[in-house]
Design a protein around this motif. Structure first.
Motif, PDB file in Angstrom:
ATOM      1  N   ASN A 123      72.075  48.210 156.674  1.00 53.52           N
ATOM      2  CA  ASN A 123      71.820  46.995 157.456  1.00 53.52           C
ATOM      3  C   ASN A 123      71.345  45.861 156.551  1.00 53.52           C
ATOM      4  OD1 ASN A 123      72.162  47.349 160.542  1.00 53.52           O
ATOM      5  ND2 ASN A 123      71.368  49.304 159.815  1.00 53.52           N
ATOM      6  N   ALA A 129      73.878  45.618 148.276  1.00 51.27           N
ATOM      7  CA  ALA A 129      73.725  47.020 148.693  1.00 51.27           C
ATOM      8  C   ALA A 129      72.991  47.825 147.622  1.00 51.27           C
ATOM      9  CB  ALA A 129      75.090  47.591 149.045  1.00 51.27           C
ATOM     10  N   TRP A 153      71.275  64.501 149.628  1.00 57.08           N
ATOM     11  CA  TRP A 153      71.208  63.161 149.047  1.00 57.08           C
ATOM     12  C   TRP A 153      69.860  62.981 148.366  1.00 57.08           C
ATOM     13  CZ3 TRP A 153      75.604  60.265 149.567  1.00 57.08           C
ATOM     14  CH2 TRP A 153      76.515  60.695 150.528  1.00 57.08           C
ATOM     15  N   VAL A 171      80.846  52.059 151.565  1.00 55.18           N
ATOM     16  CA  VAL A 171      80.840  51.368 152.860  1.00 55.18           C
ATOM     17  C   VAL A 171      80.531  49.881 152.660  1.00 55.18           C
ATOM     18  CG1 VAL A 171      79.847  51.288 155.165  1.00 55.18           C
ATOM     19  CG2 VAL A 171      80.148  53.470 154.049  1.00 55.18           C
ATOM     20  N   ALA A 172      79.608  49.568 151.737  1.00 54.83           N
ATOM     21  CA  ALA A 172      79.226  48.157 151.548  1.00 54.83           C
ATOM     22  C   ALA A 172      80.376  47.353 150.921  1.00 54.83           C
ATOM     23  CB  ALA A 172      77.973  48.074 150.673  1.00 54.83           C
ATOM     24  N   ALA A 225      66.769  53.116 159.599  1.00 52.68           N
ATOM     25  CA  ALA A 225      68.158  52.608 159.508  1.00 52.68           C
ATOM     26  C   ALA A 225      68.226  51.260 158.805  1.00 52.68           C
ATOM     27  CB  ALA A 225      68.763  52.505 160.915  1.00 52.68           C
ATOM     28  N   ALA A 280      67.402  64.458 150.953  1.00 54.67           N
ATOM     29  CA  ALA A 280      67.711  64.440 152.388  1.00 54.67           C
ATOM     30  C   ALA A 280      68.922  65.316 152.646  1.00 54.67           C
ATOM     31  CB  ALA A 280      68.003  63.016 152.838  1.00 54.67           C
ATOM     32  N   ALA A 334      73.279  53.640 161.753  1.00 56.88           N
ATOM     33  CA  ALA A 334      72.926  52.932 162.971  1.00 56.88           C
ATOM     34  C   ALA A 334      73.012  51.449 162.654  1.00 56.88           C
ATOM     35  CB  ALA A 334      71.511  53.320 163.385  1.00 56.88           C
ATOM     36  N   ALA A 344      79.214  46.016 144.118  1.00 62.23           N
ATOM     37  CA  ALA A 344      78.915  46.951 145.204  1.00 62.23           C
ATOM     38  C   ALA A 344      79.163  48.359 144.668  1.00 62.23           C
ATOM     39  CB  ALA A 344      79.816  46.664 146.405  1.00 62.23           C
ATOM     40  N   ASP A 345      78.851  48.528 143.352  1.00 61.32           N
ATOM     41  CA  ASP A 345      79.197  49.787 142.684  1.00 61.32           C
ATOM     42  C   ASP A 345      78.020  50.761 142.628  1.00 61.32           C
ATOM     43  OD1 ASP A 345      78.017  47.964 140.984  1.00 61.32           O
ATOM     44  OD2 ASP A 345      79.292  48.362 139.263  1.00 61.32           O
ATOM     45  N   GLY A 346      77.140  50.670 143.622  1.00 65.51           N
ATOM     46  CA  GLY A 346      76.155  51.722 143.834  1.00 65.51           C
ATOM     47  C   GLY A 346      74.917  51.630 142.959  1.00 65.51           C
TER      48      GLY A 346
END
Ligand code: FAD
Length: 394
Positions: free
Chosen positions: A309, A294, A275, A12-13, A305, A190, A51, A166-168
């Motif tokens: 963000n 990210a 997760w 997403v990022a 959240a 989670a 969110a 942005a590869d996690g």
């Protein structure tokens, strides 16, 4: 082939970064070995929700996607914190934090992650200056002061002024640049899934604390004509695995109990996904020609959240700095590291503390937590300051 900005990672990022910089006129290449899954019921779909808090909206507007996302978004007007950490699994302290206390707008807007991916990919298709290579990994990076060279799994190479990693959380770019991370493990996982329930959520996001971590319901649009919420349920790893393996009926019963029956009986309305939960922060957020964003830069437990963000704030800072300095220059990237690292570190430490108090099995800590929720809420200046802080104020 050369490009202005190379983005490694199309989560997403990374997708948002590609939409943002592409919409602002930069030539962008974005690569990811795993094609984004853009349907709710497909195998591997990301059933978490995000969110998007108020400060995220201008970033999504500049990326040209907010008008695509907003028709599907559920506003979050109130955050309800419930402490159920007493002898019985029932609420013993409940406090509402209403956005109207600090703003005319809701705190944020909630959307399922699979749908966010779908709309980001649709936006990329409109941008002729963005090259989006699916099924392609970045395998190697080499930088010089004037440019960075990237090797791709399809056998081609790219050179770029700026590389956005942005590869996690296991970022290859971060490791290749020799940047260490500090990681905290909680032994927690989670469960993320969607439910329906007979009692409407009325745009209230509800976080219930007992032990193991928070149980959070975040409003979604109705599903099959019934009120619906996205749930994140944090527990110690073995307990989370047990819950994930339960039959649907048994799971419905256990989660309804864990929700203190606040919304009536909950019914599972999606697959369950698991997760791992960690905190992690990179020692530097930049290196020669490289910016980490990210989860490549920071990971926090999903409380308040904050994760994605914070990533959107990474992007808005990068964009601002790209307008002030030559793209990918040392001046730009040093300023990025300086602006973001300490701000993110403070936030990750705060979330770590909240997570530890929510996990606690110890009665006096749970009692303190319950009293603390009441004290924070009932002192208006503290309540308002904390609400503003949660929205991203420094
Ligand atoms: C249960 C849960 C709930 C959450 N809820 C919220 C919320 O409500 N609000 C919020 O703001 N945040 C939330 N977060 C955090 C948020 O989901 C994450 O911050 C965000 O999804 C991370 O995105 P990312 O793009 O950094 O990482 P990832 O999604 O991990 O993406 C990394 C991408 O990089 C790709 N990649 C890996 N290696 C390479 C390579 N060599 N070359 C190219 N690509 C590569 C991967 O295939 C992957 O697609 C939540 C997190 C969890 C766990």
């Amino acid at each position: 082939m050369s490009t202005d900005i190379f983005i490694s990672g199309g989560g997403v990022a990374g997708l948002t970064a590609a939409c943002l910089f592409g919409s602002q006129g930069f030539n962008v290449t974005c690569v990811d070995p795993a094609p984004p899954i853009t349907e709710r019921d497909a195998d591997g779909a990301d059933l978490r929700s995000t969110a998007f808090l108020q400060p995220a909206i201008p970033v999504l507007e500049m990326a040209g996607v907010w008008h695509k996302l907003s028709p599907h978004a559920m506003p979050l007007q109130t955050m309800r914190i419930v402490d159920a950490g007493g002898e019985a699994a029932e609420p013993r302290a409940t406090r509402d934090f209403n956005a109207s206390d600090i703003s005319e707008l809701p705190f944020g807007w909630n959307l399922p992650n699979w749908l966010i991916r779908r709309e980001l990919v649709a936006r990329l298709a409109e941008l002729s200056n963005v090259e989006f290579l699916l099924g392609t990994a970045c395998t190697k990076i080499f930088t010089r002061s004037a440019t960075a060279k990237l090797w791709l799994s399809d056998g081609t190479t790219r050179s770029a002024q700026l590389v956005i990693a942005a590869d996690g959380r296991n970022s290859l770019i971060r490791e290749s640049m020799g940047i260490d991370v500090k990681t905290t493990r909680y032994g927690q996982k989670a469960l993320a899934f969607a439910v329906t329930h007979p009692i409407p959520h009325n745009n209230v996001s509800t976080e219930i604390h007992r032990t193991g971590g928070p149980f959070t319901l975040v409003p979604l649009p109705d599903h099959d004509g019934q009120p619906s919420s996205a749930i994140v349920w944090m527990e110690k790893g073995p307990e989370a695995a047990r819950l994930c393996a339960l039959s649907e009926n048994a799971f419905n019963q256990e989660m309804s109990e864990r929700s203190c029956h606040l919304f009536g009986p909950l019914t599972l309305a999606s697959k369950r996904t698991l997760w791992p939960i960690i905190s992690q922060i990179a020692e530097r957020f930049s290196a020669e020609r490289v910016a980490l964003i990210a989860e490549a830069a920071h990971v926090a437990p999903p409380i308040g959240a904050q994760g994605l963000n914070m990533s959107l704030t990474d992007l808005s800072e990068l964009l601002e700095l790209a307008r002030l300095h030559p793209l990918g220059s040392k001046a730009m990237l040093d300023a990025y590291d300086k602006k973001r690292r300490l701000a993110v570190k403070a936030r990750v430490m705060g979330i770590d503390l909240l997570n530890r108090t929510s996990m606690s099995q110890t009665a006096w800590i749970r009692d303190l937590r319950s009293a603390g929720i009441g004290a924070i809420h009932d002192a208006a200046p503290i309540r308002k300051s904390l609400m503003k802080l949660g929205l991203g104020a420094r």
